[in-house]
Scaffold this active site. Structure first.
Site, PDB file in Angstrom:
ATOM      1  N   ARG A   1       6.293   2.700  -2.865  1.00 33.23           N
ATOM      2  CA  ARG A   1       5.013   2.442  -2.205  1.00 33.23           C
ATOM      3  C   ARG A   1       3.866   3.247  -2.815  1.00 33.23           C
ATOM      4  O   ARG A   1       2.704   3.033  -2.447  1.00 33.23           O
ATOM      5  CB  ARG A   1       5.116   2.765  -0.710  1.00 33.23           C
ATOM      6  CG  ARG A   1       5.838   1.715   0.105  1.00 33.23           C
ATOM      7  CD  ARG A   1       5.931   2.125   1.570  1.00 33.23           C
ATOM      8  NE  ARG A   1       6.278   0.996   2.406  1.00 33.23           N
ATOM      9  CZ  ARG A   1       5.403   0.218   3.026  1.00 33.23           C
ATOM     10  NH1 ARG A   1       4.113   0.437   2.885  1.00 33.23           N
ATOM     11  NH2 ARG A   1       5.803  -0.790   3.768  1.00 33.23           N
TER      12      ARG A   1
ATOM     13  N   GLY B   1       0.799  -1.223   0.000  1.00 34.17           N
ATOM     14  CA  GLY B   1       0.000   0.000   0.000  1.00 34.17           C
ATOM     15  C   GLY B   1       0.828   1.267   0.000  1.00 34.17           C
ATOM     16  O   GLY B   1       1.901   1.336  -0.587  1.00 34.17           O
ATOM     17  N   CYS B   2       0.299   2.291   0.643  1.00 35.86           N
ATOM     18  CA  CYS B   2       0.852   3.642   0.613  1.00 35.86           C
ATOM     19  C   CYS B   2       2.053   3.787   1.544  1.00 35.86           C
ATOM     20  O   CYS B   2       2.401   2.882   2.299  1.00 35.86           O
ATOM     21  CB  CYS B   2      -0.216   4.648   1.007  1.00 35.86           C
ATOM     22  SG  CYS B   2      -1.766   4.478   0.116  1.00 35.86           S
ATOM     23  N   ALA B   3       2.666   4.967   1.495  1.00 39.31           N
ATOM     24  CA  ALA B   3       3.760   5.325   2.401  1.00 39.31           C
ATOM     25  C   ALA B   3       3.308   6.491   3.262  1.00 39.31           C
ATOM     26  O   ALA B   3       2.703   7.449   2.758  1.00 39.31           O
ATOM     27  CB  ALA B   3       5.005   5.714   1.613  1.00 39.31           C
TER      28      ALA B   3
ATOM     29  N   ASN C   1      -2.361   4.661   5.508  1.00 38.00           N
ATOM     30  CA  ASN C   1      -2.000   3.545   4.638  1.00 38.00           C
ATOM     31  C   ASN C   1      -2.944   2.400   4.958  1.00 38.00           C
ATOM     32  O   ASN C   1      -2.940   1.893   6.078  1.00 38.00           O
ATOM     33  CB  ASN C   1      -0.547   3.128   4.874  1.00 38.00           C
ATOM     34  CG  ASN C   1      -0.207   1.807   4.196  1.00 38.00           C
ATOM     35  OD1 ASN C   1      -0.870   1.395   3.255  1.00 38.00           O
ATOM     36  ND2 ASN C   1       0.829   1.144   4.689  1.00 38.00           N
TER      37      ASN C   1
END
Length: 399
Positions: free
Chosen positions: A42, A13-15, A210
């Site tokens: 990410r 997923g995200c950072a 995230n």
């Protein structure tokens, strides 16, 4: 050629990242930019952003509205609306740089405003509630205008692009803040658009997240009962409103608000001492729709400091470390070590346990405050009386 396991890395997923100086010392955006840039893989270029606290000391008593416009008509309508309900001290375009990776940005302005005293008094609301309701009106009713942030002495800088490009676009190294948060977005079920990038904000709250909230519909329906409008097409938005509802409106501490959102399982409650079990059961029943489910790691920024939270099963990574008065958070330990190679006490955030860091002056003040619940002496304001319609009987009672 078909790829095999290990031939390609798919990040979780995200950072997200956060850097805070507990002493209140101000630092430019270079470190947070370096930390989030390290986690480039990410995100996928569909969103990045930063929140910064302490950047407008000369206007610290005024609300700093960062507003994005998609057309001249949207700007004209939004400024006309602001002139009706606020007194503006200053307004200007937010300085930006031309960056190759940033395409078709909106027209982005900032306004330093105070609620119009007569309109505020006539509304019967407090200053924060008054401001919030007008932010929602702009976002929901003025097509092509979006309030990216609306707090005091803070601001959000976000858009469509990789976070390092967004940071360069907004020239965040020109700002100095005691708290920085950052986000690199990898959207899973929503489009990449400027309003949907993180951080999500309301008043002085900001959220970088995230994960994916599987309880979004239940959470959204719950906050909408209290007048919150979820217009931004992403699950992260509702987390911001839950924190505002539980802390600002219902009076819980940040720790308790996070505890409600990641409440213990029923089988855990069954094993608790009776008195504590009764308290936990009551919280789960009363705030059942505020329970947030799904894999997540969250950093909440506010004028008090930061709070980090993982889901109960810890399905998303989040690391913490410190050095002197500095506190560092990031999805990956390497993102901390690149800005502070000799960081100390590095450890993962525990699942479902809020990690809270306050400014030294805030911690000292709260240590002296009473924790006794004192009923309000004045007539309840409209937004504190629940979601029932006005009643003549109640009006007579409070007259």
């Amino acid at each position: 050629m078909r790829l095999r396991e290990g031939d390609i890395r798919i990040p979780s997923g995200c950072a997200i990242a956060g850097i805070m100086d507990r002493s209140g010392g101000l630092h430019d955006g270079s470190d947070i930019l370096k930390a989030i840039a390290l986690m480039h893989d990410r995100s996928n270029g569909l969103g990045g952003g930063f929140a910064a606290y302490g950047i407008y000391p000369e206007y610290k008593e005024l609300y700093a509205f960062h507003i994005m416009y998609e057309s001249k008509e949207a700007r004209s309508a939004a400024e006309s609306y602001l002139d009706q309900h606020f007194i503006s001290e200053k307004q200007e375009r937010i300085p930006t740089e031309s960056v190759r990776g940033i395409q078709d940005p909106p027209d982005i302005w900032r306004y330093f405003v105070a609620p119009h005293p007569v309109k505020l008094n006539m509304s019967g609301l407090d200053e924060a509630e008054y401001t919030m309701q007008h932010v929602f009106h702009i976002n929901a009713s003025i097509h092509g205008a979006f309030v990216a942030s609306s707090g005091k002495n803070m601001g959000a800088f976000k858009g469509v692009g990789y976070p390092e490009d967004i940071g360069e676009f907004y020239r965040i190294c020109d700002y100095r803040a005691w708290l920085w948060t950052a986000h690199g977005r990898f959207p899973t079920n929503t489009p990449g658009w400027w309003g949907g990038a993180h951080p999500f904000t309301l008043l002085n709250w900001s959220i970088v997240h995230n994960g994916e909230i599987s309880s979004y519909d239940a959470n959204r329906r719950y906050v909408e009962q209290f007048g919150y409008e979820c217009t931004l097409m992403t699950d992260t938005e509702v987390i911001t409103y839950l924190f505002d509802l539980l802390i600002r409106r219902h009076g819980f501490s940040q720790e308790m608000a996070a505890h409600i959102m990641c409440a213990p399982m029923w089988d855990e409650i069954d094993r608790m001492e009776p008195e504590r079990a009764a308290c936990e059961a009551a919280l789960r029943c009363v705030y059942s729709s505020a329970l947030v489910n799904g894999p997540m790691s969250v950093i909440l920024g506010s004028d008090e400091g930061l709070l980090a939270l993982n889901d109960r099963l810890k399905l998303r990574a989040l690391m913490a470390g410190e050095k002197g008065s500095m506190v560092y958070l990031a999805s990956e330990q390497a993102a901390i070590e690149i800005v502070c190679p000799d960081v100390e006490n590095v450890a993962p955030i525990d699942g479902g346990v809020p990690f809270v860091v306050q400014l030294d002056e805030v911690a000292a003040r709260k240590a002296k405050e009473s924790h006794e619940n004192v009923p309000a002496k004045d007539r309840p304001q409209e937004h504190l009386t629940g979601v029932m319609p006005a009643s003549s009987k109640r009006e007579a009672h409070y007259a």
